[in-house]
Design an enzyme around this catalytic site. Structure first.
Site, PDB file in Angstrom:
ATOM      1  CE  LYS A 213      -4.021  -2.085   0.294  1.00 55.89           C
ATOM      2  NZ  LYS A 213      -5.136  -1.914  -0.641  1.00 55.89           N
ATOM      3  CG  ASP A 241      -4.062  -0.825  -3.871  1.00 55.49           C
ATOM      4  OD1 ASP A 241      -4.515   0.181  -4.435  1.00 55.49           O
ATOM      5  OD2 ASP A 241      -4.783  -1.692  -3.338  1.00 55.49           O
ATOM      6  CD  GLU A 267      -5.168  -3.021  -6.595  1.00 59.33           C
ATOM      7  OE1 GLU A 267      -6.203  -3.196  -5.926  1.00 59.33           O
ATOM      8  OE2 GLU A 267      -4.196  -3.795  -6.562  1.00 59.33           O
ATOM      9  CD  GLU A 296     -10.127  -2.160  -4.424  1.00 58.83           C
ATOM     10  OE1 GLU A 296     -10.637  -2.023  -3.301  1.00 58.83           O
ATOM     11  OE2 GLU A 296      -8.933  -2.463  -4.602  1.00 58.83           O
ATOM     12  CG  ASP A 319     -15.265  -6.472  -5.199  1.00 56.72           C
ATOM     13  OD1 ASP A 319     -14.304  -6.378  -4.426  1.00 56.72           O
ATOM     14  OD2 ASP A 319     -16.440  -6.644  -4.813  1.00 56.72           O
ATOM     15  CG  HIS A 346     -10.642  -6.083  -4.436  1.00 58.89           C
ATOM     16  ND1 HIS A 346     -11.877  -5.987  -3.830  1.00 58.89           N
ATOM     17  CD2 HIS A 346      -9.740  -5.626  -3.534  1.00 58.89           C
ATOM     18  CE1 HIS A 346     -11.734  -5.478  -2.619  1.00 58.89           C
ATOM     19  NE2 HIS A 346     -10.452  -5.245  -2.410  1.00 58.89           N
TER      20      HIS A 346
END
Length: 437
Positions: A213, A241, A267, A296, A319, A346
């Site tokens: 992240k 992400d 992402e 997602e 998703d 996701h």
């Protein structure tokens, strides 16, 4: 033949206090409580046949999704399951095109999340009874708004071609499973000590694909990415992400500075609704060998259609609870096949891994026929609350052995974590009040 009249639908607000351990934290969602609007459809079948479904949320607002599910329930109660699945496309459109409820959608937001929860329960109910042939599957898809990208005839041809080598792919999945990547090691709120311990554990367990992240602070991102890249080595994959944190140009500049760590993708670099922005980022980062992944937070099949048409992504992330259940995911997977874009779903949250494992197996066995550049997200949280939890072996999703959609939660977990009166929440609320005194 599908059997049973639907006699009731119940929905409960189930929340887990994951924010207290910073599990799930990212640049935009700093304190998520992994939660679900959990649906049970009861039938009058003598064997007690029931369908279980859910949609994933982050805590606050779950009560709004519960209200939306209750509003949609009028379309199910008293209907025979065989009549619903016998015209599944019509039923799907009935849910998504309710003359009044669609005004607070349409096919997006709370109503779409509620639709996913209801339809996930219907699919669980139907999957417990019988197999599906290609024509049945196509009859579940609403092709409205996407025929300029994928016609019903093209979809049928994809499924027919998918029959070739299907048995061999089934055997491969039974033996090896579907490749996964882990997000559990590098939540944004974790300390360096946690990152190090979790990465070491994951490497020892055989993980070779790691997601990090990023997006809150560039210098911190550089430090954390350097730490993780040094731990996992040059041969293992790293993905980044940003969870929608940046403007378009900011994303290009930020990721360019992280390119030294050789991420496979970035992402959700910007607003999930900005298709042309994603296209500009994708074009700018392509010379660096970094792809754009997103999906997602895509509301519906129409958005995915435009992402594909605009060449705005290189990895497509469906998703299981954001779109309109299996029905809509089928359409998106087949559009991805036509555009030759790999599907890398996701997952995580509450039950997303349990649900999405069925989609990735279907995609590989019946649609794409390829594992090239494909993997599915895995997050090691809350699986113990499901009756049939996902099984991971050698960093791969193993084929589920029980019929249904793997969406049934344990009743004891629901009672304990139901918000706000469950035992766990009553204890936490009491502790919070004591601390304030």
């Amino acid at each position: 033949m599908a059997r049973g009249k639907i006699c009731s639908l119940s929905v409960r607000d189930v929340r887990f206090p994951t924010s207290r351990g910073q599990h799930g934290s990212d640049a935009m969602h700093t304190d998520p409580d992994y939660s679900a609007a959990y649906v049970v459809i009861e039938t009058d079948a003598t064997d007690g046949l029931a369908g279980h479904g859910l949609t994933f949320t982050l805590g606050k607002g779950t009560e709004v999704v519960v209200c939306a599910v209750e509003a949609l329930s009028v379309h199910l109660i008293g209907r025979e399951l065989k009549d619903i699945v016998g015209n599944f496309r019509g039923f799907y459109r009935q849910l998504t095109s309710d003359g009044q409820l669609r005004w607070i959608g349409p096919e997006k937001g709370v109503i779409q999340l509620a639709t996913a929860a209801v339809l996930n329960a219907v699919w669980d109910l139907w999957a417990k009874q019988e197999g599906k042939d290609p024509k049945q599957l196509l009859s579940c898809i609403d092709f409205r708004y996407i025929t300029d990208a994928l016609t019903e005839e093209e979809a049928y041809d994809i499924l027919k071609k998918g029959k070739h080598g299907q048995k061999e792919r089934e055997q491969q999945m039974l033996k090896q499973g579907y490749p996964a990547y882990t997000t559990s090691c590098a939540w944004l709120g974790y300390t360096d000590k946690q990152l190090t311990e979790l990465c070491t554990q994951a490497l020892n367990e055989g993980w070779t694909r790691f997601k990090v992240k990023v997006g809150a602070d560039l210098s911190d991102d550089i430090r954390r990415c350097k730490l993780i890249r040094e731990m996992i080595g040059p041969k293992n994959l790293m993905m980044l992400d940003a969870n929608q944190r940046w403007d378009v140009q900011e994303a290009i500049e930020w990721v360019t500075k992280l390119a030294v760590f050789e991420p496979l993708w970035i992402e959700e670099p910007t607003s999930p609704d900005d298709i042309l922005g994603h296209a500009a980022i994708s074009q700018a980062l392509a010379p660096l060998g970094i792809g754009v992944a997103t999906g997602e937070q895509c509301h519906n099949r129409v958005m995915f259609k435009q992402f594909l048409q605009a060449k705005a992504l290189r990895y497509l992330q469906i998703d299981s609870c954001r779109l309109g259940s299996v029905n809509e995911n089928l359409a998106v997977m087949m559009m991805a096949k036509k555009f030759q874009i790999p599907v890398c779903p996701h997952a995580g949250g509450v039950g997303l891994c349990e649900l999405v494992q069925h989609l990735i197996l279907f995609d590989y066995i019946s649609v794409s026929g390829s594992l090239e550049n494909r993997m599915c997200e895995y997050v090691d949280h809350l699986h113990e609350h499901f009756k049939y939890p996902v099984v991971i072996k050698n960093a791969s999703y193993m084929v589920p052995q029980e019929s249904g959609y793997s969406s049934e939660m344990k009743e004891d977990s629901i009672r304990q974590y139901q918000f706000p009166n469950g035992h766990i929440w009553q204890e936490l609320i009491s502790e919070d009040q004591t601390m304030l005194e």
